[in-house]
Design an enzyme around this catalytic site. Sequence first.
Site, PDB file in Angstrom:
ATOM      1  N   ARG A 137       0.845  -1.192   0.000  1.00 19.13           N
ATOM      2  CA  ARG A 137       0.000   0.000   0.000  1.00 19.13           C
ATOM      3  C   ARG A 137       0.881   1.244   0.000  1.00 19.13           C
ATOM      4  NH1 ARG A 137      -1.826  -3.663   3.926  1.00 19.13           N
ATOM      5  NH2 ARG A 137      -3.909  -4.534   3.536  1.00 19.13           N
ATOM      6  N   LYS A 173      -1.478  -2.855   8.152  1.00 19.58           N
ATOM      7  CA  LYS A 173      -2.628  -2.474   8.966  1.00 19.58           C
ATOM      8  C   LYS A 173      -2.597  -3.202  10.299  1.00 19.58           C
ATOM      9  CE  LYS A 173      -5.870  -1.223   5.300  1.00 19.58           C
ATOM     10  NZ  LYS A 173      -7.212  -1.476   4.699  1.00 19.58           N
ATOM     11  N   HIS A 231      -3.090   2.287  -5.794  1.00 16.08           N
ATOM     12  CA  HIS A 231      -3.801   1.030  -5.568  1.00 16.08           C
ATOM     13  C   HIS A 231      -3.964   0.248  -6.864  1.00 16.08           C
ATOM     14  CE1 HIS A 231      -5.027  -0.305  -1.654  1.00 16.08           C
ATOM     15  NE2 HIS A 231      -6.054  -0.952  -2.154  1.00 16.08           N
ATOM     16  N   ARG A 291      -1.140  -1.987  -6.995  1.00 18.12           N
ATOM     17  CA  ARG A 291      -1.345  -3.104  -6.058  1.00 18.12           C
ATOM     18  C   ARG A 291      -2.269  -4.147  -6.700  1.00 18.12           C
ATOM     19  NH1 ARG A 291      -1.283  -4.507  -0.544  1.00 18.12           N
ATOM     20  NH2 ARG A 291      -3.261  -5.141   0.391  1.00 18.12           N
ATOM     21  N   HIS A 323      -3.370  -9.303   3.432  1.00 14.34           N
ATOM     22  CA  HIS A 323      -4.802  -9.426   3.683  1.00 14.34           C
ATOM     23  C   HIS A 323      -5.045 -10.338   4.874  1.00 14.34           C
ATOM     24  CE1 HIS A 323      -5.844  -8.447  -0.797  1.00 14.34           C
ATOM     25  NE2 HIS A 323      -5.740  -7.356  -0.066  1.00 14.34           N
ATOM     26  N   TYR A 330      -9.164 -10.960  -6.788  1.00 16.86           N
ATOM     27  CA  TYR A 330      -8.205 -10.918  -7.891  1.00 16.86           C
ATOM     28  C   TYR A 330      -8.327 -12.131  -8.798  1.00 16.86           C
ATOM     29  CZ  TYR A 330      -6.374  -7.112  -5.167  1.00 16.86           C
ATOM     30  OH  TYR A 330      -6.263  -5.935  -4.472  1.00 16.86           O
TER      31      TYR A 330
END
Length: 308
Positions: free
Chosen positions: A159, A183, A254, A257, A280, A289
């Site tokens: 990110r 995150k 993004h 990404r 994730h 994806y």
Amino acid sequence: MQENPLPVALARSVEDFRRYLDSERARSAHTVRAYIADVENLLRFAAAEGVEKLADLELGTLRRWLGAQSESGRSRATLARHAATARAFTSWALREELIASDPALRLQAPKRDHTLPGVLHQQQVSRIFENLSEAAADGSPMPLRNRAVVELLYATGIRVGELAGLDIDDLDPDRRTLRVLGKGNKERTVPYGVPAALAVDDWLRRGRPRLANERSGPALFLSSRGNRIDQRQARSVVNDLLAALGDTAATGPHALRHTAATHLLDGGADLRAVQEILGHSSLATTQIYTHVSVDRLRKSYQQAHPRA
């Protein structure tokens, strides 16, 4: 027009929830602001219905709040986020014994629209790097930085906020891996390839020393003034490159990404490996994806097969 203040008990619960997000959940500042804005919106609606303390909050109030949001034109994605925030807030309140039961357990919101992310074709990616290499040919610091930034974004799928937070010692050049703080302050190790390694090394040898000053610290990527690069600057670099292509609707870091993830899966990478690379927490997030790859396959088939 200034909004009426929340009842004292409700206002106190907002601040307690903010501290919980900051300390125990280690949420980013942006995420905390979004959560708190949603909670304050909910509690102002509840207060207008006569709720003065959390114990008086009922499922009906939550449903009417979402209904009012829907009538004001909020998207399904926003409504789903509001519902998720409400559930997180009431779940926290139950653990803190501020309420006797959780009124949001049966709260439902419209499902999000699962739009497929913008993805670049490999030829478009090649054109981007050709343009970057041409710009960096004279050895000026900013083109060297921009090439390294984009190479690393595409090579790793990280990110833009993760990229901006990188320090020099997060790199392991010998193993060609990168330590990333994602995150929830979760750390992961991500590999990168030879082109990215060469671009980053070129930036560190010829570009960064010419911009570094007392404000630079250990930051890997710097602004023109020697400060750590911020997300806005990185987005601007990528947006300009994508706009210059002229044949894609993809925008922002993004898109790189999304593109990295899709190209990995197109090349046969394992879904769980891609999940780990992207950071994730849920495999379901990574599975979008696979839908992108199938969509691209279908379009190629329709364009190429005589009886499609």
